[in-house]
Write an enzyme that holds these catalytic residues in place. Sequence first.
Site, PDB file in Angstrom:
ATOM      1  N   TYR A 147      44.910 -31.967 -16.670  1.00  0.00           N
ATOM      2  CA  TYR A 147      45.542 -30.676 -16.335  1.00  0.00           C
ATOM      3  C   TYR A 147      45.497 -30.183 -14.926  1.00  0.00           C
ATOM      4  N   PHE A 184      54.267 -18.941 -14.622  1.00  0.00           N
ATOM      5  CA  PHE A 184      53.217 -18.977 -15.531  1.00  0.00           C
ATOM      6  C   PHE A 184      53.191 -19.981 -16.358  1.00  0.00           C
ATOM      7  N   SER A 215      48.101 -32.212 -12.822  1.00  0.00           N
ATOM      8  CA  SER A 215      49.472 -31.680 -13.148  1.00  0.00           C
ATOM      9  C   SER A 215      49.817 -30.227 -12.343  1.00  0.00           C
ATOM     10  N   LYS A 216      48.682 -29.376 -12.482  1.00  0.00           N
ATOM     11  CA  LYS A 216      48.902 -28.168 -11.713  1.00  0.00           C
ATOM     12  C   LYS A 216      49.043 -28.580 -10.211  1.00  0.00           C
ATOM     13  N   THR A 265      45.896 -22.682  -9.855  1.00  0.00           N
ATOM     14  CA  THR A 265      44.611 -22.739 -10.233  1.00  0.00           C
ATOM     15  C   THR A 265      43.290 -23.124  -9.179  1.00  0.00           C
ATOM     16  N   ASP A 266      42.404 -22.716  -9.012  1.00  0.00           N
ATOM     17  CA  ASP A 266      41.290 -23.284  -8.200  1.00  0.00           C
ATOM     18  C   ASP A 266      40.855 -24.499  -8.391  1.00  0.00           C
ATOM     19  N   GLU A 267      41.322 -25.039  -9.885  1.00  0.00           N
ATOM     20  CA  GLU A 267      40.929 -26.477 -10.495  1.00  0.00           C
ATOM     21  C   GLU A 267      41.630 -27.525  -9.443  1.00  0.00           C
ATOM     22  N   ASN A 286      27.671 -21.183 -17.417  1.00  0.00           N
ATOM     23  CA  ASN A 286      28.250 -21.344 -18.686  1.00  0.00           C
ATOM     24  C   ASN A 286      27.329 -20.559 -19.575  1.00  0.00           C
ATOM     25  N   ASN A 317      38.773 -18.726 -12.928  1.00  0.00           N
ATOM     26  CA  ASN A 317      38.676 -18.399 -14.503  1.00  0.00           C
ATOM     27  C   ASN A 317      38.918 -17.147 -14.721  1.00  0.00           C
ATOM     28  N   ASN A 318      40.019 -16.697 -15.574  1.00  0.00           N
ATOM     29  CA  ASN A 318      40.223 -15.352 -16.077  1.00  0.00           C
ATOM     30  C   ASN A 318      39.663 -15.238 -17.267  1.00  0.00           C
ATOM     31  N   HIS A 337      33.745 -33.449 -16.207  1.00  0.00           N
ATOM     32  CA  HIS A 337      33.713 -32.272 -15.969  1.00  0.00           C
ATOM     33  C   HIS A 337      33.163 -31.540 -14.656  1.00  0.00           C
ATOM     34  N   SER A 350      47.671 -25.252 -20.368  1.00  0.00           N
ATOM     35  CA  SER A 350      46.544 -24.706 -19.624  1.00  0.00           C
ATOM     36  C   SER A 350      45.171 -24.976 -19.918  1.00  0.00           C
ATOM     37  N   VAL A 390      28.062 -25.656 -26.648  1.00  0.00           N
ATOM     38  CA  VAL A 390      27.779 -25.588 -25.002  1.00  0.00           C
ATOM     39  C   VAL A 390      27.973 -27.085 -24.389  1.00  0.00           C
TER      40      VAL A 390
HETATM   41  P1  NAD Z   1      48.449 -19.782 -21.894  1.00  0.00           P
HETATM   42  O1  NAD Z   1      47.977 -21.316 -22.464  1.00  0.00           O
HETATM   43  O2  NAD Z   1      47.632 -18.878 -22.585  1.00  0.00           O
HETATM   44  O3  NAD Z   1      49.918 -19.522 -21.803  1.00  0.00           O
HETATM   45  C1  NAD Z   1      50.760 -20.467 -21.578  1.00  0.00           C
HETATM   46  C2  NAD Z   1      52.124 -19.902 -21.579  1.00  0.00           C
HETATM   47  O4  NAD Z   1      53.065 -20.787 -21.139  1.00  0.00           O
HETATM   48  C3  NAD Z   1      52.268 -19.738 -23.407  1.00  0.00           C
HETATM   49  O5  NAD Z   1      52.841 -18.669 -23.731  1.00  0.00           O
HETATM   50  C4  NAD Z   1      53.434 -20.877 -23.703  1.00  0.00           C
HETATM   51  O6  NAD Z   1      54.069 -20.799 -24.844  1.00  0.00           O
HETATM   52  C5  NAD Z   1      54.160 -21.178 -22.314  1.00  0.00           C
HETATM   53  N1  NAD Z   1      54.669 -22.498 -22.014  1.00  0.00           N
HETATM   54  C6  NAD Z   1      54.037 -23.596 -21.949  1.00  0.00           C
HETATM   55  N2  NAD Z   1      54.732 -24.623 -21.661  1.00  0.00           N
HETATM   56  C7  NAD Z   1      56.150 -24.026 -21.536  1.00  0.00           C
HETATM   57  C8  NAD Z   1      57.407 -24.465 -21.264  1.00  0.00           C
HETATM   58  N3  NAD Z   1      57.660 -25.668 -21.140  1.00  0.00           N
HETATM   59  N4  NAD Z   1      58.486 -23.775 -21.536  1.00  0.00           N
HETATM   60  C9  NAD Z   1      58.307 -22.326 -21.440  1.00  0.00           C
HETATM   61  N5  NAD Z   1      56.960 -21.630 -21.874  1.00  0.00           N
HETATM   62  C10 NAD Z   1      55.937 -22.555 -21.831  1.00  0.00           C
HETATM   63  O7  NAD Z   1      48.123 -19.964 -20.469  1.00  0.00           O
HETATM   64  P2  NAD Z   1      47.065 -18.712 -19.152  1.00  0.00           P
HETATM   65  O8  NAD Z   1      45.722 -19.128 -19.499  1.00  0.00           O
HETATM   66  O9  NAD Z   1      48.083 -17.503 -19.552  1.00  0.00           O
HETATM   67  O10 NAD Z   1      47.671 -19.496 -17.994  1.00  0.00           O
HETATM   68  C11 NAD Z   1      48.910 -19.011 -17.383  1.00  0.00           C
HETATM   69  C12 NAD Z   1      48.948 -19.987 -16.080  1.00  0.00           C
HETATM   70  O11 NAD Z   1      47.813 -19.450 -15.013  1.00  0.00           O
HETATM   71  C13 NAD Z   1      48.998 -21.357 -16.031  1.00  0.00           C
HETATM   72  O12 NAD Z   1      50.139 -21.870 -15.051  1.00  0.00           O
HETATM   73  C14 NAD Z   1      47.676 -21.497 -15.814  1.00  0.00           C
HETATM   74  O13 NAD Z   1      47.456 -22.760 -15.027  1.00  0.00           O
HETATM   75  C15 NAD Z   1      47.379 -20.571 -14.620  1.00  0.00           C
HETATM   76  N6  NAD Z   1      45.943 -20.115 -14.688  1.00  0.00           N
HETATM   77  C16 NAD Z   1      45.055 -19.800 -15.565  1.00  0.00           C
HETATM   78  C17 NAD Z   1      43.881 -19.400 -15.368  1.00  0.00           C
HETATM   79  C18 NAD Z   1      42.976 -19.035 -16.492  1.00  0.00           C
HETATM   80  O14 NAD Z   1      41.895 -18.949 -16.267  1.00  0.00           O
HETATM   81  N7  NAD Z   1      43.405 -19.036 -17.893  1.00  0.00           N
HETATM   82  C19 NAD Z   1      43.337 -19.421 -14.100  1.00  0.00           C
HETATM   83  C20 NAD Z   1      44.242 -19.973 -13.117  1.00  0.00           C
HETATM   84  C21 NAD Z   1      45.302 -20.157 -13.108  1.00  0.00           C
HETATM   85  O1  DAU Z   2      39.460 -22.341 -13.081  1.00  0.00           O
HETATM   86  C1  DAU Z   2      40.706 -21.884 -13.742  1.00  0.00           C
HETATM   87  C2  DAU Z   2      40.881 -22.501 -14.990  1.00  0.00           C
HETATM   88  O2  DAU Z   2      40.043 -21.834 -15.705  1.00  0.00           O
HETATM   89  C3  DAU Z   2      42.427 -22.664 -15.241  1.00  0.00           C
HETATM   90  O3  DAU Z   2      43.147 -23.089 -14.197  1.00  0.00           O
HETATM   91  C4  DAU Z   2      42.760 -22.999 -16.672  1.00  0.00           C
HETATM   92  O4  DAU Z   2      43.771 -22.913 -17.259  1.00  0.00           O
HETATM   93  C5  DAU Z   2      41.572 -22.141 -17.743  1.00  0.00           C
HETATM   94  O5  DAU Z   2      41.555 -22.996 -19.035  1.00  0.00           O
HETATM   95  C6  DAU Z   2      40.131 -22.419 -17.313  1.00  0.00           C
HETATM   96  O6  DAU Z   2      39.511 -24.003 -17.220  1.00  0.00           O
HETATM   97  P1  DAU Z   2      38.092 -24.187 -17.555  1.00  0.00           P
HETATM   98  O7  DAU Z   2      38.086 -25.634 -18.078  1.00  0.00           O
HETATM   99  O8  DAU Z   2      37.330 -23.685 -16.617  1.00  0.00           O
HETATM  100  O9  DAU Z   2      37.875 -23.090 -18.803  1.00  0.00           O
HETATM  101  P2  DAU Z   2      37.409 -23.411 -20.468  1.00  0.00           P
HETATM  102  O10 DAU Z   2      37.230 -21.934 -20.766  1.00  0.00           O
HETATM  103  O11 DAU Z   2      37.901 -24.413 -21.249  1.00  0.00           O
HETATM  104  O12 DAU Z   2      35.735 -23.900 -19.957  1.00  0.00           O
HETATM  105  C7  DAU Z   2      35.018 -22.968 -19.120  1.00  0.00           C
HETATM  106  C8  DAU Z   2      33.696 -23.689 -19.169  1.00  0.00           C
HETATM  107  O13 DAU Z   2      32.818 -23.571 -20.211  1.00  0.00           O
HETATM  108  C9  DAU Z   2      33.841 -25.159 -18.581  1.00  0.00           C
HETATM  109  O14 DAU Z   2      32.829 -25.586 -17.680  1.00  0.00           O
HETATM  110  C10 DAU Z   2      33.616 -25.746 -19.955  1.00  0.00           C
HETATM  111  C11 DAU Z   2      32.726 -24.912 -20.638  1.00  0.00           C
HETATM  112  N1  DAU Z   2      33.017 -24.963 -22.258  1.00  0.00           N
HETATM  113  C12 DAU Z   2      34.193 -24.722 -22.520  1.00  0.00           C
HETATM  114  C13 DAU Z   2      34.557 -24.520 -24.018  1.00  0.00           C
HETATM  115  C14 DAU Z   2      35.691 -24.404 -24.476  1.00  0.00           C
HETATM  116  C15 DAU Z   2      31.871 -25.090 -23.170  1.00  0.00           C
HETATM  117  O15 DAU Z   2      30.928 -25.322 -22.562  1.00  0.00           O
HETATM  118  N2  DAU Z   2      32.068 -25.219 -24.303  1.00  0.00           N
HETATM  119  C16 DAU Z   2      33.259 -24.933 -25.269  1.00  0.00           C
HETATM  120  O16 DAU Z   2      33.577 -24.653 -26.104  1.00  0.00           O
END
Ligand code: NAD
Ligand code: DAU
Length: 367
Positions: free
Chosen positions: A165, A82, A168-169, A140-142, A264, A194-195, A307, A86, A221
Amino acid sequence: MKTILITGGAGFIGSNFVKYMLNSHPDYKIVNVDVLTYAGNLENLADVEGNPNYVFAKGDIVDRPFIADLFDQYDFDTVVNFAAESHVDRSIEDPEIFIKSNVMGTLVLLDEAKFHWQTGKDDNGYPTYRDGVRYHQVSTDEVYGALGKTGMFTEVTPIAPNSPYSASKASADLLVRSYGQTFKLPVTISRCSNNYGPYHFPEKLIPLMISNVVALKSLPVYGDGMQIRDWLHVKDHCSGIDTILEKGMAGEVYNIGGNNEKANIDIVNLIIEDVGEMLRSGKYAIDNDGSKISKDLITYVEDRLGHDRRYAIDNSKITTELGWEPSYTFEEGIAETIKWYLNNQEWLEQVKSGDYQQYYEKMYSKK
Ligand code: NAD
Ligand code: DAU
């Protein structure tokens, strides 16, 4: 008894996954490696501290000797990666750390898994591995880029990332694929939408909006707010990964999504309504009676560069081949999540201290 290395287990999804696995598999040992960036928080794991099957090791996945020592110390059967930077907005400001952690970190983990799991070579010169080992990459779906008004991402949609981002993924996914192809390392990849849920860092849309509504701050927004994301409760993401570890085929990619597309602006409006109603009920010990909460808090701000307009996940491979289904409807999941934030204001205040204020000023003052 399996021993699982979970990286990034102090972040949002990782900490939910550590707890999910300790509950679902009381016979597994979990080693959580996290370098504790701004997004890593050991408070997320307070309720598993002292669990004899759980170990935390602070360290960087890019640090090869550190990861090699861990493999020597614990006889891992499984790696679930993980650990990553992110946040898309941060990657636009400063991409370099995304390449280090997300790409180089993945390379180190793959190399060490390959080295420590290899038993020999087959007649064609390919490495052979211990039975039952698996490297799983949380993606990620991104990586698929953006969709127009119709269509869905399947596992064979071409990779076309648009942000540093997602690039890199995607790079990490391609490395994982290459270790599967070239070295026959047993790898799987999941690509999730998106989680949302508890312990989500308030730089991301849903927790940021909940936090700002409670504080009566403006709700930023981006653009016209009509971008679409496909939302999945974090516990359903955890069960999806667990299902892939149990039943998934090495070499395969599995999409994970909840068939739950939302614009959104609709999410923001729902949060305004739900938080307002909950605070007006008087059931929460929060200094806001809900009377000033309204849509007037919404502020349309400058759009995110590059975006992505719409994401939608076709989850039919994991549902039909592995029998996984999401368990939450969005309505119950979001209500439960909002309640969690209202009941955990101390957690929210703690993560918003430190450099969060500086980040917020920097990112939003110019929008
Ligand atoms: P997050 O940013 O909340 O957590 C990331 C964690 O990784 C943190 O605890 C951070 O300290 C740790 N980390 C970062 N760099 C590190 C390194 N070099 N060595 C060790 N630890 C490190 O992220 P998240 O939202 O929990 O996402 C976790 C994973 O799931 C990521 O790989 C992200 O790409 C993927 N993902 C996230 C979402 C989402 O909606 N949040 C959706 C799909 C996939
Ligand atoms: O789809 C999976 C991805 O979802 C993960 O891989 C990423 O780690 C995770 O951060 C998330 O990416 P998004 O860019 O979709 O999430 P975020 O919450 O940053 O933004 C969700 C949507 O809301 C996006 O269209 C941007 C918009 N947004 C976001 C923020 C922070 C706003 O309109 N205003 C805001 O302040």
